[in-house]
Scaffold this motif. Structure first.
Motif, PDB file in Angstrom:
ATOM      1  N   PRO A 106       0.870  -1.582   0.095  1.00  0.00           N
ATOM      2  CA  PRO A 106       0.730   0.027  -0.265  1.00  0.00           C
ATOM      3  C   PRO A 106       1.101   1.231   0.164  1.00  0.00           C
ATOM      4  O   PRO A 106       2.198   0.812   0.537  1.00  0.00           O
ATOM      5  N   ARG A 107      -0.011   1.851  -0.753  1.00  0.00           N
ATOM      6  CA  ARG A 107       0.945   3.362  -0.555  1.00  0.00           C
ATOM      7  C   ARG A 107       0.540   4.362   0.567  1.00  0.00           C
ATOM      8  O   ARG A 107      -0.668   4.225   0.825  1.00  0.00           O
ATOM      9  N   ARG A 108       1.657   5.058   0.987  1.00  0.00           N
ATOM     10  CA  ARG A 108       1.241   5.557   2.411  1.00  0.00           C
ATOM     11  C   ARG A 108       1.756   7.452   2.193  1.00  0.00           C
ATOM     12  O   ARG A 108       2.715   7.617   1.282  1.00  0.00           O
ATOM     13  N   LEU A 109       1.434   8.311   3.219  1.00  0.00           N
ATOM     14  CA  LEU A 109       1.245   9.456   2.749  1.00  0.00           C
ATOM     15  C   LEU A 109       2.268   9.967   4.685  1.00  0.00           C
ATOM     16  O   LEU A 109       0.949   9.708   5.163  1.00  0.00           O
ATOM     17  N   VAL A 110       3.187  10.363   5.042  1.00  0.00           N
ATOM     18  CA  VAL A 110       3.720  11.125   6.473  1.00  0.00           C
ATOM     19  C   VAL A 110       3.568  12.633   5.883  1.00  0.00           C
ATOM     20  O   VAL A 110       4.911  12.807   4.901  1.00  0.00           O
ATOM     21  N   ALA A 111       3.652  13.622   6.503  1.00  0.00           N
ATOM     22  CA  ALA A 111       4.050  14.758   6.761  1.00  0.00           C
ATOM     23  C   ALA A 111       4.205  15.494   6.991  1.00  0.00           C
ATOM     24  O   ALA A 111       3.366  14.814   8.571  1.00  0.00           O
ATOM     25  N   VAL A 112       5.273  16.115   7.591  1.00  0.00           N
ATOM     26  CA  VAL A 112       5.626  16.374   8.526  1.00  0.00           C
ATOM     27  C   VAL A 112       5.210  17.778   8.543  1.00  0.00           C
ATOM     28  O   VAL A 112       6.332  18.891   8.079  1.00  0.00           O
ATOM     29  N   THR A 113       5.413  18.591   8.902  1.00  0.00           N
ATOM     30  CA  THR A 113       5.106  20.268   9.582  1.00  0.00           C
ATOM     31  C   THR A 113       5.279  21.760  10.579  1.00  0.00           C
ATOM     32  O   THR A 113       5.992  20.561  11.274  1.00  0.00           O
ATOM     33  N   ILE A 114       6.429  22.130  10.112  1.00  0.00           N
ATOM     34  CA  ILE A 114       7.680  22.795  11.351  1.00  0.00           C
ATOM     35  C   ILE A 114       6.499  24.021  11.260  1.00  0.00           C
ATOM     36  O   ILE A 114       6.681  25.358   9.974  1.00  0.00           O
ATOM     37  N   GLY A 115       6.380  24.506  11.995  1.00  0.00           N
ATOM     38  CA  GLY A 115       4.981  25.853  12.300  1.00  0.00           C
ATOM     39  C   GLY A 115       6.834  27.363  12.164  1.00  0.00           C
ATOM     40  O   GLY A 115       6.119  28.599  11.957  1.00  0.00           O
ATOM     41  N   LEU A 116       8.305  27.088  12.402  1.00  0.00           N
ATOM     42  CA  LEU A 116       9.370  28.270  12.463  1.00  0.00           C
ATOM     43  C   LEU A 116       9.600  28.597  10.638  1.00  0.00           C
ATOM     44  O   LEU A 116      10.726  28.819  10.876  1.00  0.00           O
ATOM     45  N   GLY A 117       9.942  27.302  10.448  1.00  0.00           N
ATOM     46  CA  GLY A 117       9.976  27.469   9.138  1.00  0.00           C
ATOM     47  C   GLY A 117      11.350  26.872   9.062  1.00  0.00           C
ATOM     48  O   GLY A 117      11.785  26.577  10.003  1.00  0.00           O
ATOM     49  N   LEU A 118      12.350  26.846   7.974  1.00  0.00           N
ATOM     50  CA  LEU A 118      13.780  26.830   7.923  1.00  0.00           C
ATOM     51  C   LEU A 118      14.560  28.012   7.416  1.00  0.00           C
ATOM     52  O   LEU A 118      14.367  28.077   6.203  1.00  0.00           O
ATOM     53  N   VAL A 119      15.490  28.512   7.369  1.00  0.00           N
ATOM     54  CA  VAL A 119      16.216  29.042   7.374  1.00  0.00           C
ATOM     55  C   VAL A 119      16.733  28.564   5.821  1.00  0.00           C
ATOM     56  O   VAL A 119      17.250  27.759   5.244  1.00  0.00           O
ATOM     57  N   SER A 120      16.777  29.757   4.209  1.00  0.00           N
ATOM     58  CA  SER A 120      16.457  29.018   3.501  1.00  0.00           C
ATOM     59  C   SER A 120      18.072  28.878   2.443  1.00  0.00           C
ATOM     60  O   SER A 120      18.509  27.787   2.281  1.00  0.00           O
ATOM     61  N   ASP A 121      18.972  29.697   3.582  1.00  0.00           N
ATOM     62  CA  ASP A 121      20.520  29.870   2.950  1.00  0.00           C
ATOM     63  C   ASP A 121      20.631  28.471   3.472  1.00  0.00           C
ATOM     64  O   ASP A 121      21.724  28.513   2.746  1.00  0.00           O
ATOM     65  N   ASN A 122      20.541  27.482   4.313  1.00  0.00           N
ATOM     66  CA  ASN A 122      21.438  26.773   4.904  1.00  0.00           C
ATOM     67  C   ASN A 122      20.626  25.934   3.864  1.00  0.00           C
ATOM     68  O   ASN A 122      20.689  24.254   4.912  1.00  0.00           O
ATOM     69  N   LEU A 123      19.986  25.822   3.505  1.00  0.00           N
ATOM     70  CA  LEU A 123      18.770  24.424   3.696  1.00  0.00           C
ATOM     71  C   LEU A 123      19.168  24.174   2.156  1.00  0.00           C
ATOM     72  O   LEU A 123      19.355  22.632   1.631  1.00  0.00           O
ATOM     73  N   TYR A 124      19.026  25.309   1.017  1.00  0.00           N
ATOM     74  CA  TYR A 124      18.739  24.460  -0.153  1.00  0.00           C
ATOM     75  C   TYR A 124      20.058  25.269  -0.937  1.00  0.00           C
ATOM     76  O   TYR A 124      21.053  25.957  -0.143  1.00  0.00           O
ATOM     77  N   PRO A 125      20.530  24.006  -1.954  1.00  0.00           N
ATOM     78  CA  PRO A 125      21.854  24.320  -2.436  1.00  0.00           C
ATOM     79  C   PRO A 125      21.695  25.378  -3.491  1.00  0.00           C
ATOM     80  O   PRO A 125      20.714  25.902  -3.584  1.00  0.00           O
ATOM     81  N   SER A 126      23.319  25.484  -3.674  1.00  0.00           N
ATOM     82  CA  SER A 126      23.035  26.423  -5.545  1.00  0.00           C
ATOM     83  C   SER A 126      22.948  26.443  -6.130  1.00  0.00           C
ATOM     84  O   SER A 126      22.249  27.477  -7.306  1.00  0.00           O
ATOM     85  N   GLN A 127      23.225  25.054  -6.427  1.00  0.00           N
ATOM     86  CA  GLN A 127      23.104  24.211  -7.742  1.00  0.00           C
ATOM     87  C   GLN A 127      21.869  23.800  -7.778  1.00  0.00           C
ATOM     88  O   GLN A 127      21.245  22.968  -7.290  1.00  0.00           O
ATOM     89  N   THR A 128      21.145  23.270  -8.778  1.00  0.00           N
ATOM     90  CA  THR A 128      20.097  22.625  -9.408  1.00  0.00           C
ATOM     91  C   THR A 128      20.440  21.222  -8.877  1.00  0.00           C
ATOM     92  O   THR A 128      20.948  20.880 -10.678  1.00  0.00           O
ATOM     93  N   GLY A 129      19.219  20.643  -9.945  1.00  0.00           N
ATOM     94  CA  GLY A 129      19.369  19.419 -10.037  1.00  0.00           C
ATOM     95  C   GLY A 129      19.709  18.589  -9.462  1.00  0.00           C
ATOM     96  O   GLY A 129      20.161  18.719  -8.447  1.00  0.00           O
ATOM     97  N   VAL A 130      19.949  17.165  -9.862  1.00  0.00           N
ATOM     98  CA  VAL A 130      20.588  16.027  -9.447  1.00  0.00           C
ATOM     99  C   VAL A 130      22.021  16.107  -8.964  1.00  0.00           C
ATOM    100  O   VAL A 130      22.660  15.587  -7.139  1.00  0.00           O
ATOM    101  N   ASP A 131      22.859  17.186  -9.829  1.00  0.00           N
ATOM    102  CA  ASP A 131      24.380  16.644  -8.930  1.00  0.00           C
ATOM    103  C   ASP A 131      24.723  18.771  -7.954  1.00  0.00           C
ATOM    104  O   ASP A 131      25.139  19.216  -8.934  1.00  0.00           O
ATOM    105  N   TYR A 132      23.707  18.892  -7.353  1.00  0.00           N
ATOM    106  CA  TYR A 132      24.265  19.705  -6.032  1.00  0.00           C
ATOM    107  C   TYR A 132      25.436  18.875  -5.308  1.00  0.00           C
ATOM    108  O   TYR A 132      25.298  17.788  -4.700  1.00  0.00           O
ATOM    109  N   THR A 133      25.904  20.512  -4.238  1.00  0.00           N
ATOM    110  CA  THR A 133      26.843  19.826  -3.862  1.00  0.00           C
ATOM    111  C   THR A 133      25.536  20.275  -2.215  1.00  0.00           C
ATOM    112  O   THR A 133      24.634  21.305  -2.283  1.00  0.00           O
ATOM    113  N   PRO A 134      26.084  19.462  -1.250  1.00  0.00           N
ATOM    114  CA  PRO A 134      25.032  20.083  -0.303  1.00  0.00           C
ATOM    115  C   PRO A 134      25.276  20.710   0.804  1.00  0.00           C
ATOM    116  O   PRO A 134      26.176  21.558   1.001  1.00  0.00           O
TER     117      PRO A 134
END
Length: 440
Positions: A56-84
């Motif tokens: 069976p297929r399932r969903l778990v949704a984890v929601t954070i009330g105070l968000g996440l600092v985007s500069d620390n979350l997102y890599p500068s590159q797009t696609g699959v070959d990004y630097t973490p």
């Protein structure tokens, strides 16, 4: 006469109004009451037809009330070959199982913290919260697929009863914030007397339509064609309710699953949200392993106290309003990094559990998001979004326009389709999420 039968009886020759009831054999059925409940009992075609998937297929949704600092979350590159990025370093081994989405938000949703109610509904409710909310992603799934498990959905929290889960009537589903109580709910059987009483209550509810059948026919003769059609649709929904109640009666008679785990002790410190996340995830994983529920929400509200992490000296909520202060940002990074790290541990645990033709993570879409893209200034745009697991061709980093965001409800449509629902619309969606494909 039961409490249900104590409603004021309705004279069918009077004008219909929103508090009308049907009456028969001493039982009164309030129409608005049943209509308001039908959302929880619809969509049972699969169970009725016996089309039960071995995985069976399932969903778990984890929601954070105070968000996440985007500069620390997102890599500068797009696609699959990004630097973490800083936060993704602890998740590097999961890189192939995740898609990060930047530049996405819910169209028209604002209100800062108040938009917490819209995380999974994508419904604008305004800064004053006066507008009616819509159905949340998890409850939509529970409506259409929830009959297949003992618990159509589980709504959980690391602290308090508020949740981002809403019924189609705009009512919030209260969260359970105790892992110990959740364990008891899932795995500790009620006494035989209590189970029999529960089954009896269900059977009583199932008999309502039979008892009011004659009065229902009388009501139909008093109505015009359009009203008769609407009433027929309503009675169809009630019959679906009865089917769902029959399933509830069946579950009430069956013993709960047994697990090789002890009942957990709740974390006493309300500010230790990382430990609370871990404890709740441990029981949550057991609920997935035993197929007790397939649609689960875990909300992480913005605790005000100091989280017990080395280097953190100020309260979590205070740190979220950092105003670009470097010292606060550094402390906040320690908190958010710990939250992401524990979430990653949960994913790894799902990836180790056998489940039919794969692992639990293969069959579970795990969504992490928040209503706030920038908690410091209460901005609801550019929401943090990570989708892990499930049967997707994960795309690495999908970057959309941060000034003209992509509609996040498009991702919700993609999730619903991957979970087997033939839908092309959810809230303000315009299609599926561009760049994210479902694996065949």
């Amino acid at each position: 006469m039961s409490n249900f039968g104590k409603h004021v009886f309705f004279n069918f020759r009077q004008r219909l109004h929103r508090r009308s009831v049907l009456r028969g054999a001493g039982v009164a059925m309030g129409l608005p009451w049943l209509s308001a409940m039908q959302h929880a009992f619809a969509g049972n075609e699969l169970a009725a037809n016996g089309n039960e998937s071995s995985s069976p297929r399932r969903l778990v949704a984890v929601t954070i009330g105070l968000g996440l600092v985007s500069d620390n979350l997102y890599p500068s590159q797009t696609g699959v070959d990004y630097t973490p990025s800083r936060y993704l370093k602890s998740l590097e081994d999961l890189k192939d199982r995740m898609t990060l989405v930047s530049g996405a938000s819910h169209p028209g949703v604002n209100g800062g913290h108040r938009a917490e109610a819209s995380i999974l509904t994508a419904t604008p409710i305004g800064s004053a919260g006066n507008a009616k909310n819509g159905i949340s992603l998890d409850q939509y799934l529970a409506k259409h697929r929830g009959i297949e498990t003992r618990f159509p959905s589980l709504v959980l929290s690391t602290g308090g009863n508020n949740s981002p889960s809403y019924t189609e009537n705009g009512a919030m589903v209260p969260a359970l914030d105790s892992p110990a109580q959740l364990f008891t709910k899932l795995f500790v059987d009620d006494s035989l007397a209590k189970r029999e009483a529960q089954a009896a209550r269900v059977r009583q509810g199932r008999s309502i339509m039979d008892l009011v059948a004659e009065d229902a026919k009388s009501l139909g003769r008093e109505l015009g064609g359009d009203d008769r059609d609407r009433l027929d649709l309503y009675f169809t929904s009630v019959r679906e309710l009865e089917k769902r109640m029959a399933e509830a009666e069946r579950w009430s008679k069956l013993p709960k699953p047994k697990v090789d785990a002890k009942k957990p002790l709740d974390v006493g410190n309300p500010s230790d949200i990382v430990a609370r996340i871990g404890m709740m995830c441990d029981v949550l994983r057991l609920s997935l392993e035993t197929d007790s529920s397939r649609f689960i929400t875990l909300h992480i509200p913005g605790a005000g106290g100091v989280i017990p992490i080395d280097g953190v000296e100020e309260g979590y909520h205070t740190l979220s309003h950092h105003g670009q202060d470097e010292e606060k940002l550094e402390q906040l990074a320690l908190v958010e990094g710990a939250i992401l790290s524990r979430w990653g541990q949960f994913l790894r645990e799902l990836g180790q559990v056998d489940d039919g033709d794969g692992k639990l993570l293969d069959h579970t879409s795990v969504l992490l998001t928040s209503n706030l893209g920038n908690a410091s200034n209460h901005d609801n745009r550019n929401m943090p979004v990570i989708l892990a697991g499930g049967r997707y061709r994960h795309a690495g980093h999908l970057a959309f326009d941060r000034r003209n965001n992509a509609p996040l409800p498009n991702l919700y449509v993609s999730i619903l389709q991957q979970l087997g629902l033939e839908v092309d619309q959810f809230a303000s969606s315009t299609g599926t999420l561009s760049g994210l494909e479902i694996a065949t």
